[in-house]
Design a protein around this motif. Structure first.
Motif, mmCIF file in Angstrom:
data_model
loop_
_atom_site.group_PDB
_atom_site.id
_atom_site.type_symbol
_atom_site.label_atom_id
_atom_site.label_comp_id
_atom_site.label_asym_id
_atom_site.label_seq_id
_atom_site.Cartn_x
_atom_site.Cartn_y
_atom_site.Cartn_z
ATOM 1 N N LEU A 40 -3.620 45.111 18.301
ATOM 2 C CA LEU A 40 -3.903 46.066 17.230
ATOM 3 C C LEU A 40 -4.750 47.231 17.724
ATOM 4 O O LEU A 40 -4.560 48.364 17.279
ATOM 5 C CB LEU A 40 -4.605 45.348 16.078
ATOM 6 C CG LEU A 40 -4.839 46.168 14.810
ATOM 7 C CD1 LEU A 40 -3.509 46.647 14.233
ATOM 8 C CD2 LEU A 40 -5.603 45.354 13.777
ATOM 9 N N GLY A 41 -5.678 46.956 18.665
ATOM 10 C CA GLY A 41 -6.537 48.029 19.168
ATOM 11 C C GLY A 41 -5.761 49.175 19.788
ATOM 12 O O GLY A 41 -5.924 50.331 19.381
ATOM 13 N N LEU A 89 -2.665 49.917 19.388
ATOM 14 C CA LEU A 89 -1.794 50.534 18.394
ATOM 15 C C LEU A 89 -2.559 51.509 17.510
ATOM 16 O O LEU A 89 -2.055 52.575 17.147
ATOM 17 C CB LEU A 89 -1.124 49.455 17.546
ATOM 18 C CG LEU A 89 -0.029 48.630 18.240
ATOM 19 C CD1 LEU A 89 0.499 47.547 17.293
ATOM 20 C CD2 LEU A 89 1.109 49.525 18.700
ATOM 21 N N VAL A 90 -3.798 51.145 17.164
ATOM 22 C CA VAL A 90 -4.607 52.027 16.325
ATOM 23 C C VAL A 90 -4.932 53.321 17.078
ATOM 24 O O VAL A 90 -4.921 54.415 16.510
ATOM 25 C CB VAL A 90 -5.895 51.311 15.889
ATOM 26 C CG1 VAL A 90 -6.848 52.291 15.204
ATOM 27 C CG2 VAL A 90 -5.560 50.163 14.943
ATOM 28 N N LEU A 91 -5.210 53.193 18.381
ATOM 29 C CA LEU A 91 -5.566 54.369 19.172
ATOM 30 C C LEU A 91 -4.350 55.232 19.496
ATOM 31 O O LEU A 91 -4.423 56.460 19.486
ATOM 32 C CB LEU A 91 -6.261 53.941 20.466
ATOM 33 C CG LEU A 91 -7.631 53.275 20.306
ATOM 34 C CD1 LEU A 91 -8.142 52.800 21.662
ATOM 35 C CD2 LEU A 91 -8.631 54.230 19.671
ATOM 36 N N GLY A 149 -1.316 55.053 17.949
ATOM 37 C CA GLY A 149 -0.395 55.280 16.837
ATOM 38 C C GLY A 149 -0.303 56.725 16.390
ATOM 39 O O GLY A 149 0.795 57.319 16.391
ATOM 40 N N PRO A 150 -1.433 57.392 16.029
ATOM 41 C CA PRO A 150 -1.345 58.794 15.567
ATOM 42 C C PRO A 150 -0.741 59.740 16.599
ATOM 43 O O PRO A 150 0.191 60.488 16.269
ATOM 44 C CB PRO A 150 -2.812 59.138 15.251
ATOM 45 C CG PRO A 150 -3.440 57.824 14.942
ATOM 46 C CD PRO A 150 -2.775 56.828 15.832
#
Length: 304
Positions: free
Chosen positions: A29-30, A32-34, A36-37
């Motif tokens: 998840l880490g 992907l969060v970084l 993703g945008p």
């Protein structure tokens, strides 16, 4: 009297698996969060438009409003027609010539700023090189028109000393002059960043071992800043390959380039979006190959 301790109850295997899943989820998840945008931004503004252009390149003679039905590689075959190959060759000539001139002019300047100029003045000197980038490329090209035209500044100086006027405007020479002026600051900044990290102790060691300045330059300076040379050359080459303003304003009708030909297919009188898309994909291919070569050979490898 000894007190017997009771064994702790065994931990359920389900709790261990849930903890492992949670840690795995956190690891996934880490990133992907970084990522993703910017990944969404990259997909919307680069990947999807490139796929649309590729789809259009497979449709022959498509115009605005026509139904998009990919049917073959006819547009790519047109790219290899003699006239279009001549345009591509001219674009490569302009980009290569601009890269060579920027390297020949920019390396001494960057070397002087990084190694010879007073340290307290370096930021001010770099700012002076960046200042032209604060103005529009269109204005810079019009400035060169004022300088190079028959009644311009250059010919006024030439005729004042008794020499015949020089006809440079609307020629390939004018295009290379304008492109070199436009992209020289990029080359200087990248070379400066590389030369600033130069290990001067190696130059002193080369001199102690009897190397003359030329030998020290080719065997010590160039290998240490080769990555900067490759990166600056690639940036200038890619920018020159896709430049539109300088060939349009300084080269005249005889200096047709790929970017101008693509413009004519989309916004000109011909209105052939399929052929324009095929030319765009060929240009993207050239740029991708150049970047791949930089990644493969541009990184400096430590000598064992």
């Amino acid at each position: 009297m000894a007190v017997s301790s009771k064994p702790s109850p065994p931990t359920p295997s389900g709790s261990r698996s849930e903890g492992g899943i949670d840690r795995l989820s956190a690891k996934l998840l880490g990133p992907l969060v970084l990522l993703g945008p910017p990944g969404i931004w990259l997909a919307l503004l680069l990947v999807i438009p490139t796929l649309v252009i590729f789809e259009l390149s497979l449709v022959p003679d498509i115009r605005p409003g026509d139904l998009v039905i990919p049917s073959g590689l006819d547009n790519y075959f047109r790219v290899f027609e003699p006239l279009n190959l001549q345009v591509i060759g001219r674009s490569l000539f302009f980009a290569t010539g601009t890269t060579l001139f920027c390297l020949l002019l920019g390396f001494p300047v960057a070397y002087w700023i990084a190694l010879l100029s007073p340290r307290r003045w370096r930021n001010l000197i770099l700012l002076a090189f960046v200042l032209p980038l604060w103005t529009s490329s269109l204005l810079r090209s019009y400035a060169w028109i004022t300088i190079l035209r028959r009644t311009g500044v250059l010919n006024s100086i030439v005729t004042s000393i008794g020499l015949p006027p020089i006809n440079i405007l609307n020629t390939s020479n004018a295009v290379i002059v304008g492109m070199t002026y436009s992209f020289l600051p990029y080359m200087v900044l990248i070379l400066y960043a590389s030369l600033e990290k130069l290990d001067r102790r190696l130059l002193e060691a080369a001199a102690d071992l009897g190397a003359n300045p030329v030998q020290a330059f080719w065997k010590v300076t160039v290998p240490q800043c080769f990555t900067g040379i490759a990166a600056g050359s690639l940036l200038v080459f890619i920018s020159g390959l896709g430049d539109f303003v300088n060939p349009e304003l300084l080269g005249g009708a005889s200096s047709m380039t790929v970017s101008r030909l693509i413009y004519n297919q989309f916004l000109g009188a011909t209105q052939n979006w399929g052929f324009g898309s095929a030319l765009s994909m060929v240009l993207i291919l050239f740029v991708s190959v150049a970047i791949a070569l930089l990644i493969r050979f541009g990184e400096a490898k430590p000598k064992t």
